[in-house]
Each structure stands twice: as C-alpha cells, then as structure tokens.
Write a protein that holds these residues in place. Structure first.
Motif, mmCIF file in Angstrom:
data_model
loop_
_atom_site.group_PDB
_atom_site.id
_atom_site.type_symbol
_atom_site.label_atom_id
_atom_site.label_comp_id
_atom_site.label_asym_id
_atom_site.label_seq_id
_atom_site.Cartn_x
_atom_site.Cartn_y
_atom_site.Cartn_z
ATOM 1 N N PRO A 215 38.522 -71.943 12.386
ATOM 2 C CA PRO A 215 38.451 -71.403 10.875
ATOM 3 C C PRO A 215 37.076 -70.880 10.805
ATOM 4 O O PRO A 215 36.639 -69.862 10.141
ATOM 5 C CB PRO A 215 38.717 -72.598 10.089
ATOM 6 C CG PRO A 215 39.539 -73.572 10.776
ATOM 7 C CD PRO A 215 39.061 -73.488 12.408
ATOM 8 N N VAL A 216 36.036 -71.511 11.645
ATOM 9 C CA VAL A 216 34.644 -70.975 11.350
ATOM 10 C C VAL A 216 34.394 -69.581 12.245
ATOM 11 O O VAL A 216 33.946 -68.822 11.717
ATOM 12 C CB VAL A 216 33.630 -72.176 12.089
ATOM 13 C CG1 VAL A 216 32.307 -71.659 11.969
ATOM 14 C CG2 VAL A 216 33.819 -73.411 11.359
ATOM 15 N N ILE A 217 35.126 -69.595 13.327
ATOM 16 C CA ILE A 217 35.114 -68.292 14.128
ATOM 17 C C ILE A 217 35.378 -67.267 13.284
ATOM 18 O O ILE A 217 34.921 -66.004 13.190
ATOM 19 C CB ILE A 217 36.018 -68.375 15.392
ATOM 20 C CG1 ILE A 217 34.907 -69.503 16.371
ATOM 21 C CG2 ILE A 217 35.846 -67.018 16.097
ATOM 22 C CD1 ILE A 217 35.792 -69.622 17.569
ATOM 23 N N ALA A 218 36.657 -67.336 12.619
ATOM 24 C CA ALA A 218 37.321 -66.376 11.516
ATOM 25 C C ALA A 218 36.215 -66.172 10.531
ATOM 26 O O ALA A 218 36.226 -65.083 10.164
ATOM 27 C CB ALA A 218 38.716 -66.835 11.258
ATOM 28 N N ALA A 219 35.703 -66.976 9.951
ATOM 29 C CA ALA A 219 34.946 -66.718 8.725
ATOM 30 C C ALA A 219 33.669 -66.302 9.140
ATOM 31 O O ALA A 219 33.130 -65.331 8.245
ATOM 32 C CB ALA A 219 34.339 -68.277 8.159
ATOM 33 N N ALA A 220 33.202 -66.091 10.405
ATOM 34 C CA ALA A 220 32.227 -65.366 10.897
ATOM 35 C C ALA A 220 32.457 -63.956 10.907
ATOM 36 O O ALA A 220 31.523 -63.233 11.257
ATOM 37 C CB ALA A 220 31.558 -65.873 12.149
ATOM 38 N N ALA A 221 33.561 -63.404 10.942
ATOM 39 C CA ALA A 221 33.930 -62.147 11.044
ATOM 40 C C ALA A 221 33.487 -61.236 12.127
ATOM 41 O O ALA A 221 32.763 -60.347 11.892
ATOM 42 C CB ALA A 221 33.609 -61.630 9.569
ATOM 43 N N GLY A 222 33.647 -62.010 13.285
ATOM 44 C CA GLY A 222 32.971 -61.441 14.335
ATOM 45 C C GLY A 222 31.332 -61.607 14.913
ATOM 46 O O GLY A 222 31.038 -61.384 15.825
ATOM 47 N N GLY A 223 30.793 -62.305 13.832
ATOM 48 C CA GLY A 223 29.536 -62.858 14.038
ATOM 49 C C GLY A 223 29.197 -63.999 15.068
ATOM 50 O O GLY A 223 28.208 -64.185 15.432
#
Length: 424
Positions: free
Chosen positions: A285-293
């Motif tokens: 979920p954190v990777i997804a929230a980073a929106a590619g960041g």
C-alpha cells in the motif's frame, strides 16, 4: 487504551477466556480476525505449508504484550503477526510442549504514561514473559517488567532501552541496526558522499540520529542534512523541497508511517537522487501511495523477502492470510510480530518443566539459534556495540523495482566495525 486477551481457536475450545479492560469502566474482547479459507486450492496449499495438525490442549502459557494501535503512529500489524503465529503454533506445533500460547495484549498510544499503565496491569496478571511488539513507550514499560523479574522477548526495539536491558532478548535491531546497515551499504556499495535524512521529530526519530550519523561518516559519506518531519504533518512537501535544494545524492526516508506521502512529495519536487527507506516503506500500500516515487528505493531488512519462495516465507504468508485481520500490512512490523512468537515457541520448547524467567533467559543466551525468516542469532552481548540485548546485526538489502519489492542481493550486510555504540 484497551487490554485484549487473545487465544487461538483450538485453545478456545478448551478454555473460555474473557478480555479484561485497562480501566474498570469498560471491557472488550478480541479474537483472531482472519477468516480461514476452505474448499479451495489455496486452502489445500496452505495446509501443505502448515504440515500435520498438532493441537495444544494443555493449560495455557500467557504472555503479555503492549502494542501501539492508537495515537499519532500506529502498528496494528505487529499484534496481528503475533496472533497469526500463535494460532499456527497452537494448531500445528502443539504450542509450547503441549501448552497453547495466550497473548494478553494492552493497546498503547506511544506515550510513556500509557505504556507504564499497560505494563503495570500486565504484570499484575502474572504472565510467563512479555512478548515485544511495537511499543514506542518501552522506556517506561521495560523497567516495570524488569522490576517484576519478567523477560522481554523480541518485537521491534524502536528505542535504545530494549537493546540494553538485562531482561531483554532482541532477535534483530530494527530502527538502529537496519539503519546502520543501510548507511554502510550507501557509503561502501553505492558510493554516495551526501545524504539527506528525513526523520520524525519525536523521541523515537531523534534517538536514531546519533546512532546512524557516525556510521554514514565511517562508510565514506561526507555531508549529512538532517530534515525533521512532524508525525502529524499532513503534507511533507516542505521537507521534500529541502531535500531537493540540499543537493543530496541520496534521500534516506526514516519515517515508519506516511512514507508513501514523503516519496510522492520527493517525486513531485523533482528529486532524482538515490532513495533509501526503512522496511515499512516497502509495504504494497505504501508503494502504491508513492505513485511511482518509490521505484529504485533500497531498504535494509532483517528478514528474508516475505513474498519470496522460501518455505518460511510461504508459511508466513499462508498464516497471515488464514488468521490475521483482513488487510493487515505485510511488512517488517508484522514479520517481527510473527517471528517473535515462532522464536519463543522454538526456544521455550527446549525447556524441561514450566519455564521461568531464569530458564527462559538462560536458554536464549546459550549458543546460536535459528531465527525465523532472519539470520541466526547469538545472545552473547556482542552483536552490536553497547547493545547487549541485541542478538543479531545482519540485514538483506531489498529494492523496489517496477513497483514491486525485490531482494536482488542475497548478501547479508552488517555495521560491525563501523557502528560506534548505542547511546541514550
């Protein structure tokens, strides 16, 4: 603040236990929240991973636990990991020599006052030992356990206190050892010379700086920018802008909650340097929230990749799916909760008769032992300088590639020889 007594499905059939509240005005109960799957290929695969059922039917062994699940920073997955492991142990490994594991948990909020109240109430119930979880208030709770002559086993040692107390056994050093290993990797392997550290401006975050800054410097980093972030800040954009303007070659994101927002902000301000983060930053979920960041970010983890093909990783995943609450994060925190129970079961099962604090500590401090999903541990006080309770200082470097957490390098990294010693 709530206090929850949790018992596995198997043991519940033998004993009826009710939950006790941390105050006399209310009470609550808890059970495992996961829904066992059945009648499917997944269920059959899980059963084969678990092995042959062997249910614990004896009198329960009760372990206290404080886990921070309210307040500014929460880690519910630590308790869920412990729950899943206890249910697996009680159903398939016969508990601890036939005795089911019971977790008597009190909900903390990260403050010393709440941690002390929880610790006193857990001690009053006379548990066999305390299972470490995510207790940021440990500096207030652990001395109470020590006064009561109770061992404190595993969990996530966020502050220095669990790493130094004589009644503590720590299977890894999350928040100090992993940061130190990452610093070694940044300087020695990646060859960066300038780093910006984004950290929470609380006692936990601030305690890390004097521990890892000297390691960065010993590993060859010459310039370090400290950038504090409030745990309650809704927008980390100002901190991201400071990283970008600093010219740092590497941004180290050392925040246990909100990592995705920080990484997204770094991308938004145009930061193109290398990235490092702590293990919770690698949760899906954190990777997804980073929106590619998050792409390209390195993370030092004390654990084998949870989504990997190892037998223990498959067991962990299956147990979490079967017994943990739906939606529980699969990260270092839940893995630590799970692995703590597994290590405690393995070691206490070697003790003849009812374990006592003396026999528990003696068992852990004798020899080298297998560490669930982690590097073997030796509790001789030598793993980390100034941290006699830490039994293991080896980490693997994960990396996020194309939005997926990977573990491309099987080499264990340690800060031995570069870590100056624990203080505080």
């Amino acid at each position: 603040m709530k206090r929850l007594r949790w018992l596995s499905v198997t043991a519940a059939a033998v004993l009826a236990l009710t939950a006790a509240a941390c105050s006399s005005s209310s009470s609550s109960s808890s059970s495992s929240s996961g829904t066992p799957s059945s009648g499917s290929t997944t269920a059959a695969a899980s059963s084969s991973v678990f092995g042959t059922p062997k249910k614990a039917t004896g009198s329960p062994y009760v372990f206290g636990m404080i886990n921070d699940e309210t307040g500014a920073v929460t880690f519910p997955e630590a308790r869920q990991g412990a729950i899943a492991a206890a249910d697996y142990v009680n159903n398939y490994l016969g508990g601890i020599n036939g005795h089911p594991i019971v977790i008597d948990a009190c909900t903390g909020d990260g403050t010393p006052a709440t941690a002390a109240r929880c610790a006193n109430q857990l001690v009053a119930a006379h548990p066999m030992a305390i299972l470490g979880a995510a207790d940021v208030g440990a500096p207030a709770s652990i001395p109470i356990y020590q006064h009561a002559n109770l061992a404190y086993l595993g969990g996530i040692p966020f502050t220095p206190v669990p790493a130094i107390e004589s009644n503590s056994i720590q299977f890894w050093s999350v928040s100090v050892g992993d940061n130190a290993a990452a610093a070694v990797y940044a300087g020695k392997t990646l060859g960066v010379k300038s780093v910006a550290i984004i950290y929470f401006s609380n006692a936990q975050g601030e305690s890390l700086l004097p521990q890892i800054t000297p390691v960065f410097k010993a590993a060859g980093v010459t310039t370090i920018h400290d950038i504090p972030l409030s745990p309650t800040s809704p927008d980390p954009s100002p901190q991201a802008a400071l990283v970008e303007s600093s010219g740092a070659e590497l941004a180290y994101v050392d925040v246990p909650n909100g990592c995705g927002n920080v990484l997204k902000a770094l991308k938004t301000v145009g930061y193109t340097g290398k990235l490092m983060g702590i293990d919770p930053c690698g949760a899906p979920p954190v990777i997804a929230a980073a929106a590619g960041g998050a792409n390209g970010m390195y993370i030092a983890s004390p654990f084998l990749l949870q989504t990997g093909t190892s037998q223990q990783a498959q067991l962990f995943q299956a147990a979490m799916k079967k017994w943990a609450a739906p939606g529980t994060l699969i990260d270092s925190i839940s893995t630590a909760g799970f692995a703590t129970v597994m290590n405690v079961q393995q070691m206490l099962s070697t003790i003849s008769g009812t374990p006592t604090t003396a026999t528990i500590l003696a068992a852990f401090k004798s020899g080298t032992h297998p560490n669930f999903m982690s590097h073997p541990y030796t509790c001789n006080g030598q793993a980390m300088k100034g941290a006699p309770a830490i039994c293991n200082d080896y980490y693997l470097m994960n990396q996020i590639q194309n939005g997926v957490l990977t573990q491309p390098d099987p080499t264990w990294v340690t800060s031995a020889g570069l870590f100056p010693g624990l203080s505080g």
